[in-house]
Design an enzyme around this catalytic site. Structure first.
Site, PDB file in Angstrom:
ATOM      1  N   HIS A 378     -17.231  51.741  85.376  1.00  0.00           N
ATOM      2  CA  HIS A 378     -15.858  51.738  84.903  1.00  0.00           C
ATOM      3  C   HIS A 378     -15.209  50.436  85.005  1.00  0.00           C
ATOM      4  CE1 HIS A 378     -16.716  55.950  84.849  1.00  0.00           C
ATOM      5  NE2 HIS A 378     -15.572  56.282  84.267  1.00  0.00           N
ATOM      6  N   PRO A 379     -14.248  50.319  83.981  1.00  0.00           N
ATOM      7  CA  PRO A 379     -13.413  48.848  84.174  1.00  0.00           C
ATOM      8  C   PRO A 379     -12.460  49.006  85.125  1.00  0.00           C
ATOM      9  CG  PRO A 379     -12.930  50.272  82.247  1.00  0.00           C
ATOM     10  CD  PRO A 379     -13.888  50.996  82.950  1.00  0.00           C
ATOM     11  N   SER A 395     -11.553  54.084  76.937  1.00  0.00           N
ATOM     12  CA  SER A 395     -10.979  53.431  77.961  1.00  0.00           C
ATOM     13  C   SER A 395      -9.795  52.968  77.666  1.00  0.00           C
ATOM     14  CB  SER A 395     -11.974  52.450  78.597  1.00  0.00           C
ATOM     15  OG  SER A 395     -12.874  53.031  79.466  1.00  0.00           O
ATOM     16  N   GLU A 398      -7.176  55.334  76.888  1.00  0.00           N
ATOM     17  CA  GLU A 398      -6.412  55.936  78.101  1.00  0.00           C
ATOM     18  C   GLU A 398      -5.868  55.253  78.748  1.00  0.00           C
ATOM     19  OE1 GLU A 398     -10.880  58.750  78.364  1.00  0.00           O
ATOM     20  OE2 GLU A 398     -10.537  56.892  79.669  1.00  0.00           O
ATOM     21  N   PHE A 430     -11.519  50.761  91.018  1.00  0.00           N
ATOM     22  CA  PHE A 430     -10.456  51.922  91.243  1.00  0.00           C
ATOM     23  C   PHE A 430     -10.555  52.793  90.151  1.00  0.00           C
ATOM     24  CE2 PHE A 430      -6.299  53.805  90.723  1.00  0.00           C
ATOM     25  CZ  PHE A 430      -6.389  54.573  91.900  1.00  0.00           C
ATOM     26  N   ALA A 433      -7.832  59.487  86.670  1.00  0.00           N
ATOM     27  CA  ALA A 433      -7.717  60.034  85.281  1.00  0.00           C
ATOM     28  C   ALA A 433      -6.325  59.628  84.828  1.00  0.00           C
ATOM     29  CB  ALA A 433      -7.916  61.434  85.220  1.00  0.00           C
ATOM     30  N   VAL A 434      -6.390  58.433  84.096  1.00  0.00           N
ATOM     31  CA  VAL A 434      -5.074  57.911  83.686  1.00  0.00           C
ATOM     32  C   VAL A 434      -4.173  58.881  82.794  1.00  0.00           C
ATOM     33  CG1 VAL A 434      -4.021  55.961  82.364  1.00  0.00           C
ATOM     34  CG2 VAL A 434      -6.153  55.480  83.502  1.00  0.00           C
TER      35      VAL A 434
END
Length: 479
Positions: A378-379, A395, A398, A430, A433-434
């Site tokens: 994940h970025p 991503s 989101e 980190f 769920a945006v």
């Protein structure tokens, strides 16, 4: 790879609005099974006498012999019971669907004429009362064809519906393969009609409408252990079923359908017929109730709920297409989709929640090192990849939904500081769920979660990964 042929999902928590005529809260449909003269009997070429659904509870077949008592019980249904039901329904002006055994109809010309005069629908109940569980597929196919031929000859038109009853594993497939039925009813799995298409059960070019039947709101329980002992019990059960469905429809929980199964030799007896009459009167005392034949339900469903093929069915996809479509649900981790494809997928997995369950099963059973790899894929939020516009499409969308693509210099500096501190402490970025959050709530979660232990934060990050996957699936599959 395993594919499970049973459908345990159906309409799920959100069944369609039936849109019954007149805004009815419930559709109540009466079926009269006409079987007398089609039951097992050595006069009909059978090896033994009938033993099912009579006053002789627990009867056993008499091999090679006529069972005079059994025959006369069935004859009561034809000679007296049918006419009592015919008078009751015609006087109440309630239409009926008949499940007619073809050989029984052939031995009942007066009854068939009365059915037609009353505009009752006469559907097929098979050729004879044959238990097909051990029959070959070809023998059952031949009997179905003969049942339709004889029915057409006796009634004057082919049956538009079919309920066989004593089915084999091939019966549903053969009915669909036949292609001549507007509806079939050899299922007991729903309160509403539904469509079956080319899921291994039948003709891929002709979806089949199914109108489920009932064995509970059925007078057959007068002839089974722990069934109905009196008409009062039958009436009470029917009333409770009707009241439940009526109230659900009135409360806006989507109108449904109630089937009532009847047999001339059972409910046609005077001591039981009174309970049916009371129930008919009770139903008719309510407004917004539809009393159709099954063919009327079929025509209504075809008009208001025509077959629509789902755009995407994970359980029917090939591996390449499956992995290509769902390999990015977990960020840069197509191996999860590859393993999920090998699970026992079915119709229950063709929804967002269903497929999510399959994918997270793989994720949860993976090693800690593998799950850590998913986290590391994940970025950072509002990090270097975002600035360089190198995020995956999911991503990028989101992060933009929470305004992370339009930060002030001060906000960007704060995110950079938090990302650095978090990654240094836990060894992975980190993850949150945006879509569930705002820019402000994300920053608050950042600060709070920095106080966690690594074990706590690893578990939290994994839960967030699962949540992100679900939200992504919701965008492409029905919920």
């Amino acid at each position: 790879m395993t594919r499970y042929c049973r459908n345990m999902r159906g309409y799920g928590p959100n069944p369609p609005d039936a849109k019954w005529p007149g805004g009815a809260y419930v559709a109540v449909q009466f079926v009269v099974n006409y079987e007398e003269g089609g039951e097992n009997c050595i006069l009909h070429g059978d090896a033994a006498s009938e033993a099912f659904l009579s006053e002789i509870v627990g009867a056993a077949p008499w091999q090679g012999m006529r069972h005079w008592n059994m025959e006369s019980i069935y004859e009561y249904g034809a000679r007296a019971g049918f006419w009592r039901l015919h008078r009751m329904f015609t006087e109440a002006e309630v239409p009926v669907t008949v499940y007619g055994v073809a050989t029984a109809l052939a031995r009942a010309p007066d009854q068939v004429a009365a059915m037609k005069e009353a505009s009752w629908e006469i559907a097929s109940h098979g050729l004879r009362w044959i238990d097909y569980r051990a029959h070959s597929e070809e023998d059952e196919r031949r009997d179905l064809q003969e049942a339709v031929r004889l029915h057409t000859e006796v009634v004057g038109e082919p049956p538009r519906g079919l309920y066989l009853g004593r089915t084999s594993v091939n019966s549903l497939k053969l009915a669909i393969e036949h292609g001549g039925f507007d509806w079939i009813s050899d299922t007991y799995d729903d309160d509403l009609p539904y469509w079956i298409d080319h899921d291994g059960h039948g003709n891929p070019t002709r979806p089949q409408l199914v109108i489920p039947y009932t064995l509970d709101a059925n007078d057959m329980r007068f002839a089974t252990p722990q069934g109905f002992n009196s008409g009062d019990q039958f009436f009470a059960y029917l009333k409770d079923a009707f009241d439940t469905l009526y109230e659900e429809g009135r409360a806006g929980r989507r109108p449904a359908m109630m089937s009532v199964g009847l047999h001339c030799r059972l409910i046609g007896r005077p001591g039981r017929a009174a309970s049916l009459k009371r129930f008919i009167e009770y139903v008719q005392s309510h407004d917004r109730v539809w009393l159709p034949r099954r063919i009327d339900i079929a025509r209504h469903w075809m008009e208001h709920h025509p077959y629509q093929a789902p755009e995407l069915r994970p359980s029917r996809m090939g591996k390449g297409d499956f992995v290509e479509r769902f390999g990015s649900i977990f960020e840069h981790s197509p191996w999860l989709a590859e393993r999920a494809f090998a699970l026992e997928l079915a119709a229950a997995h063709d929804s967002a929640g269903g497929l999510h369950n399959a994918l997270v099963r793989v994720f949860r059973s993976a090693s800690e090192e593998e799950r850590l790899g998913v986290l590391k894929a994940h970025p950072d939020l509002a990090g270097k990849l975002a600035a360089a516009k190198r995020l995956t499409p999911d991503s990028a969308k989101e992060q933009a939904s929470a305004g992370l693509d339009a930060l002030t210099d001060e906000e960007r500096a704060r995110f950079t500081d938090l990302n650095t501190r978090y990654t240094q402490k836990f060894g992975f970025p980190f993850i949150i769920a945006v879509k569930d959050n705002t820019k402000e709530s994300i920053l608050r979660a950042f600060e709070h979660r920095l106080e966690n232990s690594r074990e706590e934060e690893f578990a939290t990050a994994c839960r967030q990964v699962e949540r992100i996957a679900y939200l992504r699936l919701k965008d492409i599959l029905p919920s």
